[in-house]
Design a protein around this motif. Structure first.
Motif, mmCIF file in Angstrom:
data_model
loop_
_atom_site.group_PDB
_atom_site.id
_atom_site.type_symbol
_atom_site.label_atom_id
_atom_site.label_comp_id
_atom_site.label_asym_id
_atom_site.label_seq_id
_atom_site.Cartn_x
_atom_site.Cartn_y
_atom_site.Cartn_z
ATOM 1 N N GLU A 152 -47.208 8.194 6.808
ATOM 2 C CA GLU A 152 -47.038 7.666 5.442
ATOM 3 C C GLU A 152 -47.919 6.442 5.203
ATOM 4 O O GLU A 152 -48.443 6.243 4.107
ATOM 5 C CB GLU A 152 -45.565 7.286 5.194
ATOM 6 C CG GLU A 152 -44.673 8.484 4.910
ATOM 7 C CD GLU A 152 -43.182 8.151 4.921
ATOM 8 O OE1 GLU A 152 -42.408 8.949 4.383
ATOM 9 O OE2 GLU A 152 -42.793 7.104 5.490
ATOM 10 N N ALA A 153 -48.076 5.632 6.238
ATOM 11 C CA ALA A 153 -48.827 4.377 6.083
ATOM 12 C C ALA A 153 -50.338 4.593 6.143
ATOM 13 O O ALA A 153 -51.115 3.712 5.789
ATOM 14 C CB ALA A 153 -48.394 3.394 7.172
ATOM 15 N N ALA A 190 -43.377 7.613 9.480
ATOM 16 C CA ALA A 190 -43.805 6.339 8.890
ATOM 17 C C ALA A 190 -45.298 6.102 9.135
ATOM 18 O O ALA A 190 -46.026 5.627 8.259
ATOM 19 C CB ALA A 190 -42.977 5.192 9.470
ATOM 20 N N ARG A 191 -45.773 6.460 10.324
ATOM 21 C CA ARG A 191 -47.188 6.259 10.643
ATOM 22 C C ARG A 191 -48.087 7.108 9.740
ATOM 23 O O ARG A 191 -49.116 6.633 9.260
ATOM 24 C CB ARG A 191 -47.422 6.598 12.123
ATOM 25 C CG ARG A 191 -48.832 6.326 12.567
ATOM 26 C CD ARG A 191 -48.982 6.421 14.070
ATOM 27 N NE ARG A 191 -50.378 6.706 14.391
ATOM 28 C CZ ARG A 191 -50.818 7.025 15.590
ATOM 29 N NH1 ARG A 191 -49.977 7.086 16.608
ATOM 30 N NH2 ARG A 191 -52.097 7.277 15.795
#
Ligand code: SF4
Ligand code: SF4
Lengths: 221, 314
Positions: free
Chosen positions: B251-252, B248-249
């Motif tokens: 991706e963000a 997620a990190r």
């Protein structure tokens, strides 16, 4: 038992295409249990081969004979009259049966109708799974009764390797990691300490030195 | 004087070491390899050369090690059980030692099914634990696996092994590591660590058994270069555990590669704080060029000098 699979019809048809009088040899042993090599399957295959030949404008005569086990000389002897009439024999016995036929009847070509796969057992209805690679140096006492040489994709003795994920083997096919099974079973038995010993390298000196022989009751000193 | 592993000397002296991984070319042109060596040599203490990684044919690991050594980079030869039986492993290692290679990492190896020759016969005559023991015995007492003595000077390798600190069941992993260390592993490089909590737990079990006192444990890290790579590492690489937060990190992030490097630098900082971790092993698969930046930003540059003569090619 020995697990076999039928070769594809196309393969069998190609193998037998220049033959006019074919003996289809069934075996009532393992291959019949696999639903591949019994007399009924032999009859069906013979019918199909005759039809196939006819559709190609050829004439094929077939004869079907079965014996209890093709892997024993006295049963193989029962094929003698039919062998005398045949141009070739298509056997539905395992590779051992096929070789016994070839040995006893040196003038008749032997064609294998099945692929001999492995030594296994029934794990679900109609599904056989390999359980022993016949290594000749059994280590089941060290591995909780679960064979790593067969059930671990790398056949290693000191697993699990780094690839097991979610309990499954990295190589896939939906097989559980054999070494996780071994660990769980030894834990349950309170014998996990066995795994702290270095599992020995396999001894292939017997298994890869030509055909092995054994007398009644085995030969382990 | 006998050549001794520089890696062993640095670890023995208590330095926090940095190793990395180099993949040899899929052919015979070694320009890329020597470029990598020139780029890496002042930033790492040793470089592993992979042995037909993921079962894809590449330039031999031993040959690539010789090229690296010629460029002044300390090589670690990787040796898998997939391709060689006990005769070939011992023979290849005699050859490697005669060419000045002193570090060997023993691996079971990826299954041939994953590579570019899936129909090849996997050998797996020995597994990694048995191989570690065999290589240790080559050096001391100086005998082959069969028990016969090695002629003349025994090849005393600095023997390494790998472990996967984030795979279940953890207790079994630690027990297996202990077995490798008892077999003779003196350094251990781990599979890449993305879940620091799990790794801390693993190291707790390692310390409880005192394993870090018998072998130098180097924690593996792999910088994530893109969202695609993060997802691939999470979903498709056997044995690697990447938590969803990590993906997620990446991706963000506006710049995933920069974020991946930042995360890797943070991971190294955290790993340095864990008792029993003797160094880091940076596996920047196909992104070796980033290693100097990671090492610099992690505060691990310059590397300690290893002044002792290695006297490699006697
Ligand atoms: S170790 Fe496995 S392959 Fe060998 S005899 Fe026992 S069950 Fe069969
Ligand atoms: S995952 Fe388990 S069964 Fe599969 S190769 Fe590795 S140790 Fe063997």
């Amino acid at each position: 038992m020995i697990v076999v699979e039928a070769k594809s019809f196309a393969q069998v048809a190609a193998m037998t295409s220049d033959c006019r009088r074919l003996l289809v040899a069934a075996c009532a042993g393992c291959t019949a249990v696999c639903g591949v090599g019994g007399e009924r399957q032999a009859e069906e295959l013979a019918d199909a081969l005759r039809l196939h030949a006819r559709l190609r404008g050829k004439v094929l005569e077939t004869e079907v004979r079965g014996v209890t086990r093709q892997c024993e000389p006295e049963f193989v002897a029962e094929f003698a009259p039919a062998m005398g009439r045949a141009e070739a024999v298509l056997t539905l016995g395992c590779g051992v049966g096929a070789q016994f036929l070839a040995e006893r009847y040196p003038n008749v070509p032997v064609l294998p109708g099945v692929n001999t796969r492995f030594a296994g057992g029934l794990t679900a209805p109609g599904v056989w799974e390999e359980r022993c690679r016949l290594c000749g140096d059994c280590v089941l006492h060290l591995t909780g009764g679960i064979c790593p040489r067969t059930r671990c994709a790398k056949g290693i003795m000191n697993g699990p390797c780094g690839g097991a994920a979610g309990g499954f083997c990295e190589v896939g096919g939906g097989s559980p990691c054999a070494w996780l099974l071994i660990w769980e079973r030894l834990e349950r038995l309170g014998r996990a300490g066995v795994l702290d010993e270095i599992g020995p390298p396999p001894d292939w000196s017997d298994a890869q030195a030509g055909p092995r022989r054994s007398g009644k009751g085995g030969g382990a000193e | 004087m006998r050549g001794v592993s520089g890696l062993a000397r640095l670890l023995g002296a208590g330095h926090f070491v940095v190793t990395c991984e180099v993949g040899p070319p899929k052919g015979v042109n070694v320009d890329g390899l020597t470029e990598k060596a020139a780029l890496l040599k002042s930033f790492v203490d040793a470089a592993n050369v992979t042995d037909c990684q993921t079962a894809v044919v590449r330039l031999s690991s031993i040959a690539a090690c010789v090229h690296l050594a010629a460029m002044g980079l300390e090589p670690v030869v990787q040796m898998t059980a997939r391709d060689r039986n006990r005769i070939a492993v011992q023979s290849d290692l005699l050859g490697a030692y005669s060419l000045g290679i002193r570090n060997v990492l023993c691996l079971t190896g990826d299954h041939q099914k994953f590579g570019n020759h899936p129909g090849a016969k996997g050998v797996f005559d020995l597994d990694s634990v048995q191989m570690v023991e065999m290589v240790r015995r080559l050096g001391a007492p100086g005998e082959f696996q069969c028990g016969e003595p090695v002629c003349g000077e025994p090849p005393v390798f600095f023997v390494g092994a790998v472990e996967n600190p984030c795979a279940e069941p953890l207790e079994l992993r630690v027990r297996r590591l202990e077995k490798k260390i008892r077999a003779g592993a003196r350094f251990v490089q781990t599979q890449c660590v993305y879940d620091l909590d799990r790794f801390r737990h693993f190291m707790g079990l390692v310390r409880a058994r005192g394993l870090h006192e018998h072998a130098h444990i180097l924690a593996g890290v792999t910088p994530l270069k893109s969202v695609r790579m993060a997802r691939f590492m999470r979903d498709a690489v056997a044995g690697v555990y990447v938590p969803d937060e990590v993906v997620a990190r990446i991706e963000a992030a506006a710049d995933p590669a920069a974020e991946g490097v930042a995360m890797c630098v943070e991971q190294i900082a955290a790993l340095r704080e864990i008792e029993g971790v003797a160094g880091v092993h940076i596996m920047a698969v196909a992104w070796e060029a980033i290693v100097p930046e990671i090492v610099r930003r992690a505060g691990l540059y310059p590397r300690p000098a290893d002044d002792e003569p290695k006297d490699r090619n006697r």
